[in-house]
Design an enzyme around this catalytic site. Structure first.
Site, PDB file in Angstrom:
ATOM      1  N   ALA A  67     -38.614 -34.667  18.184  1.00 38.47           N
ATOM      2  CA  ALA A  67     -37.469 -33.966  18.924  1.00 38.47           C
ATOM      3  C   ALA A  67     -37.254 -32.426  18.707  1.00 38.47           C
ATOM      4  O   ALA A  67     -38.220 -31.951  17.917  1.00 38.47           O
ATOM      5  CB  ALA A  67     -36.259 -34.705  18.488  1.00 38.47           C
ATOM      6  N   HIS A  68     -36.299 -31.838  19.139  1.00 34.18           N
ATOM      7  CA  HIS A  68     -36.144 -30.473  19.205  1.00 34.18           C
ATOM      8  C   HIS A  68     -36.116 -29.991  17.538  1.00 34.18           C
ATOM      9  O   HIS A  68     -35.241 -30.774  16.804  1.00 34.18           O
ATOM     10  CB  HIS A  68     -34.883 -29.946  19.993  1.00 34.18           C
ATOM     11  CG  HIS A  68     -33.917 -30.494  19.596  1.00 34.18           C
ATOM     12  ND1 HIS A  68     -32.666 -30.271  20.829  1.00 34.18           N
ATOM     13  CD2 HIS A  68     -33.174 -31.243  18.830  1.00 34.18           C
ATOM     14  CE1 HIS A  68     -31.809 -31.129  20.403  1.00 34.18           C
ATOM     15  NE2 HIS A  68     -32.141 -31.553  19.162  1.00 34.18           N
ATOM     16  N   ASN A  69     -36.643 -28.962  17.247  1.00 32.54           N
ATOM     17  CA  ASN A  69     -36.407 -28.212  16.093  1.00 32.54           C
ATOM     18  C   ASN A  69     -37.028 -29.149  15.012  1.00 32.54           C
ATOM     19  O   ASN A  69     -36.692 -28.887  13.750  1.00 32.54           O
ATOM     20  CB  ASN A  69     -34.986 -27.700  15.764  1.00 32.54           C
ATOM     21  CG  ASN A  69     -34.597 -26.609  16.699  1.00 32.54           C
ATOM     22  OD1 ASN A  69     -33.654 -26.888  17.706  1.00 32.54           O
ATOM     23  ND2 ASN A  69     -34.921 -25.505  16.458  1.00 32.54           N
TER      24      ASN A  69
END
Length: 343
Positions: free
Chosen positions: A239-241
């Protein structure tokens, strides 16, 4: 390609027992050996195949050899498993590599393409893309704006690489992986869920391998990072980051939620789920199908869902298997105690 036993032994510093001019034209698993093929034996449980295989040449760990001669030609080495890996890597390097641009591809005029690059048919390369020398871009790949791809990479068919992604040297991305798609960011409101723009990118460092059908989301702000030497199996969601350190191995169908940090040299089993905004240390081992919802210190071994220390899990599992019996015993004790109190 054809090789003699002597040539193969030279690659792996092996000692030949038998005919050094024996020729091999392919490789076989030891259980299904074929004449003219090469295989290997590294474990005692496969040692009986030395006398029964149809393979012409075998790479064998020297501790398994008990005779001075065998029907196949033997190449004796200290560790047959590692030696066979060396041979497979050499074979991969020797295979003919394509160069040039196949018909049907589109390359924006501002893109910079290095020497000896191969670009397969129906690939789309956007503006300001940079591709390093000897990289192989297979058919039907999409590469977005300002993407940077290093040298000697392999991008397989159907891969989608979104804008501003950075990929290091010697990386492999298998078919249909998606790199840099939107992170799962939504803000609840009275009218429903409002999308939060995902403005970051993905950074993949050197020597990373990403399996087929993986999805790696770009950062909301900043980067999602896959560290040097990390290997991802098929069907993994990052997922993001998320920040994954160096030399991790992550098995199929694992998922890591947003903004979690994973250290170095971790082993994460298949179908593991890791929640967002936690820290996984270094050299952590997580059993497959575990659900990790708290941070893990260096060297921990985690089992279960929710995941816990492996020793605690095993001790508790012993009781869990006997849980029905334990409840029955408690009920009997309580009933007996109640009967005594009523006397």
């Amino acid at each position: 390609m054809e090789f003699t036993a002597a040539q193969i032994a030279g690659f792996i510093n092996g000692k030949i027992i038998g005919d050094p001019e024996a020729v091999i034209t392919g490789v076989s698993p030891i259980e299904r050996g074929e004449t003219g093929h090469l295989s290997f034996i590294a474990q005692d449980r496969f040692a009986h195949y030395i006398n029964t295989t149809a393979c012409s040449v075998l790479v064998v760990s020297e501790n398994l050899l008990t005779k001075d001669s065998y029907t196949p030609t033997i190449i004796a080495v200290e560790d047959a498993y590692l030696s066979f890996q060396v041979l497979m890597n050499l074979y991969e390097q020797m295979r003919e590599r394509k160069t040039g641009v196949e018909e049907g591809s589109y390359i924006h005029e501002s893109a910079e393409i290095g020497e000896k690059v191969y670009i397969g048919a129906f690939t789309y390369i956007s503006e300001e893309v940079k591709i390093g020398k000897e990289t192989q871009i297979h058919p039907q790949v999409y590469i977005g704006k300002n993407v940077k791809i290093g040298r000697n990479c392999r991008i397989d068919c159907g891969v989608k690489i979104y804008d501003y992604t950075v990929i290091g040297d010697h990386c492999t991305i298998h078919a249909n992986a998606v790199i840099g798609s939107d992170g799962f960011g939504f803000q609840p409101s009275e009218k429903g869920y409002t999308k939060i723009p995902q403005l970051g990118n993905v950074v993949i460092e050197d020597d990373v391998e990403i399996g087929s059908n993986c999805s790696i989301d770009r950062g909301t702000i900043g980067s999602t990072i896959i560290g040097k030497g990390t290997k991802l199996d098929n069907l993994i969601q990052i997922a993001h980051n998320v920040k994954i350190g160096e030399h991790n191995v992550i098995a199929a169908q694992a998922g890591i939620a947003g903004s979690t940090t994973v250290g170095d040299w971790n082993m994460i089993g298949g179908q593991t789920g890791i929640v967002g905004h936690i820290q996984i240390g270094n050299k952590v081992r997580i059993q497959g199908q575990s659900g990790v919802n708290t941070s893990a210190a260096d060297g921990e071994v985690l089992y279960g869902s929710p995941a816990m220390n492996a020793g605690d899990f095993r001790r508790n599992y012993v009781h869990f298997k006997n849980f029905t019996e334990i409840i029955n015993r408690i009920n009997i004790l309580e009933r007996n105690a109640k009967e005594k109190s009523n006397e």
